[in-house]
Design an enzyme around this catalytic site. Sequence first.
Site, PDB file in Angstrom:
ATOM      1  N   SER B 166       0.830  -1.193   0.000  1.00 22.23           N
ATOM      2  CA  SER B 166       0.000   0.000   0.000  1.00 22.23           C
ATOM      3  C   SER B 166       0.877   1.260   0.000  1.00 22.23           C
ATOM      4  O   SER B 166       1.724   1.415  -0.875  1.00 22.23           O
ATOM      5  CB  SER B 166      -0.927  -0.055   1.226  1.00 22.23           C
ATOM      6  OG  SER B 166      -1.887   0.953   1.161  1.00 22.23           O
ATOM      7  N   ASP B 332      -9.026  -6.199  -4.391  1.00 21.48           N
ATOM      8  CA  ASP B 332      -8.627  -4.908  -3.816  1.00 21.48           C
ATOM      9  C   ASP B 332      -9.239  -3.800  -4.668  1.00 21.48           C
ATOM     10  O   ASP B 332      -8.817  -3.578  -5.801  1.00 21.48           O
ATOM     11  CB  ASP B 332      -7.091  -4.826  -3.814  1.00 21.48           C
ATOM     12  CG  ASP B 332      -6.564  -3.534  -3.195  1.00 21.48           C
ATOM     13  OD1 ASP B 332      -7.370  -2.628  -2.891  1.00 21.48           O
ATOM     14  OD2 ASP B 332      -5.338  -3.449  -3.022  1.00 21.48           O
ATOM     15  N   HIS B 365      -8.120  -4.989  -0.049  1.00 26.57           N
ATOM     16  CA  HIS B 365      -6.821  -4.337   0.119  1.00 26.57           C
ATOM     17  C   HIS B 365      -6.014  -4.975   1.257  1.00 26.57           C
ATOM     18  O   HIS B 365      -4.801  -5.106   1.174  1.00 26.57           O
ATOM     19  CB  HIS B 365      -7.054  -2.845   0.395  1.00 26.57           C
ATOM     20  CG  HIS B 365      -5.805  -2.033   0.421  1.00 26.57           C
ATOM     21  ND1 HIS B 365      -4.949  -1.933  -0.660  1.00 26.57           N
ATOM     22  CD2 HIS B 365      -5.248  -1.267   1.398  1.00 26.57           C
ATOM     23  CE1 HIS B 365      -3.938  -1.147  -0.344  1.00 26.57           C
ATOM     24  NE2 HIS B 365      -4.084  -0.725   0.887  1.00 26.57           N
TER      25      HIS B 365
END
Lengths: 207, 392
Positions: B166, B332, B365
Site C-alpha cells: 500500500s 482490492d 486491500h
Amino acid sequence: MSLSIGPHGDSLRSDLAQIAKWIAPNSRVLDLGCGDGTLLHWLSVHRSCQSLGVEIADENVLACVQRGVSVIQADIDRGLAMFARGRFDSVVLSQALQSTRETERVLREIGEIGLQCLVSIPNFGHWSHVASLLAGHMPVNKRLPYAWYNTPNFHFATAQDFEDLLDRLGFEVLDQAYLDDDQIIRLLPSLRSTLAVYRFRKKSFRV
Amino acid sequence: MRLASELVMAPNSPNTGSVGPIEPQTAHFSEPLRLASGQSFGPYQLVYETYGRLNQDRSNAVLICHALNASHHVAGSRPDDPNAIGWWDNMVGPGKPVDTNRFFVIGVNNLGSCFGSTGPASVNPMNGRPYGADFPVITVDDWVHAQARLADQLGITQFAAVMGGSLGGMQAMQWSIAYPTRLRHAVVIASTPRLSAQNIAFNEVARRAIVSDPDFHGGHYYEKNTVPRTGLSVARMIGHITYLSDDDMAEKFGRQLRGSDQYRFGFDVEFEIESYLRHQGEKFSTYFDANTYLLITRALDYFDPAKDFSGDLSQALSVVQCSSLLVSFTTDWRFPPERSREIVEALLTQRKPVTYAEIDAPHGHDAFLMNDPRYHRLIGAYFDRIGQEAGV
C-alpha cells in the site's frame, strides 16, 4: 535428426529447441504463455537473452520466479497493450495459440510487438487425427490429452490452415519446421508432423 | 473456488518461527531535512527495529516500509509484551518469506508518525510545546530521504530490497526513483502510482471528520489535554471500509443484527457491521494520533511520481536501475490490479526487469497483510532469488 540442444545436458522440448535456434544471443525475448519458464531460463543462461514471460496460472508464475525468470501474470486474451511500447526482438507463442479465444487479435498484436514472431502449433492434420476422425472420434493422445468436452483448446488448425491465416494477416513466413516428437519431418509434413513451428514477421518490417 | 482448494492443499506453512522479543532503537539526526514543501525540518529522530544479522559485505539488508497506521514494529514481540506482535510478523521472521536467517531486516517508523519517531505530538524545540498543527506536511519522497539517512547511519549503501504494501509500496517505488543505485529490488505490493479521485475523496471525508471534531482545536489539542477521538474514530471507520472487499464484508457480517433478530427501530448499533466498524474506530482512536492521520493521508494524496513528467509514469521510472516485483490482489478495490499493471507497463516501456503477480484473494486491500499461501510462496521464492544474488 535430433533437435535437443543444451551443452550442459539440459534439453528443451523439441519445438522450444527449434524456437531457441532462431533467437539471437543478447536479444530481448517475450514468451507468451511461458509455462514454467523453461525456455526463457535456457535463453538467459545459454544465450544471455533479456527475457520476459507472460503466464496466467499461479503455479507457473511461481515456477518462473523460482527459476529467476521475470514473469508477468496476465491473460494474453485480455490484450497485450501492456507490452506494446516495450518492443521485443522475438515474441514466442509455443503451443499456446490454440488456447487463446481471440486468436486472430493475438496474432495481430504479437506482430506489432515483436520484430519476429516464433509460434508453434499442434498440427491437427496429423494422420493419426485423421484416422481417429475416420473412426468416428475426436483425437485424444499424449499430445492432445483432452476430451472434446474438457479441452482448454479453443482453436484447432492444420499447418496449412495456419499458414493461410498468416498470409491473410499480412505476415511473411521466414522459416518453418515440422516436427514429430524430436524429429524433423520433411516428407509429407502436413500429414506426418504433430507440431509445426514458424518464424514470421509483419511484411512492413521488411528492410 | 481456487483459493479454497489452494488453502486445503497447502503443505506445512512455510511460516515458522518468530524473531522473538525486539527492543526498538532510536537514531538521531541533527542536520535538518529539506522537505518537498520547501521547508527544512530538524533535528528529528527515527525509531526502528532490526531483525537478523547484517552480513560481512552488507549485501543482505532489507528495508520494510509501513503503510498508514503501522510502525517500525514489523516482526516479533515487544520485550514487555509478548502479545504485541509485529504488523507483518507472518511475512518476516526465521523461515518466513522474508527469512531473517538470511536477511537483515529493518523496520522504521516514518517521520510524522506517532510511534516514537518525531511527529506532531513531539515537542517543538523552538517553543517547548508539541508541534501539533505546526508540524510540516511530509511527502513519500521526504520519508524516503529520511530513511536513506538512517541507512547511512547503519552503514548500508545498498539494500538487497526495499519492500512495502500500500503506502509502503509507494515508498519502495519512490526509493527506486530517488536512489536508483541504493537498492537491487523494489517489492511493491497492493500499491498504486497515484491516488484516484475516489481515493482522495475517502481521505478527505476522514480528514473532515477529524478537523470538525470540537476537540481538535485546530490541531493544537495536546495543550488542551483533549483528543479528537470521535473524529479520529470516524476517520478510521471510513478507511476500514476501503480495506475490505464487498464479498469479505458480506461473508463476515452480512445483514446480521446485533444481539437480536428483530429491528429495534432506532439509530444505535443495529447491524453487526456497525458494531465492528465502531469497535475498530474506537480502538484505533486510543492509540493513533489525529494529526498523524491528517499528515499521512495527505502524503498518500500527494504521491504521484508522474506529475513532474506530464503524467508519463514511464518517464518518471526511466531512472530505475533495480528489478521490481509488483503484487496486486483481485478483490482490492482501493488500489486495484489495474493500478499495479500501470506501474508494470511503465517499467516494461523502460525495459526494466519486472515481475508481476495478481493474487486471487478474497480479502480486498487488506489481503497484503494476510497469510495467503500462494502470496507468501511467491514472495518467499522471490526473496530466495534475492538471497542467492546476495550470497546468503
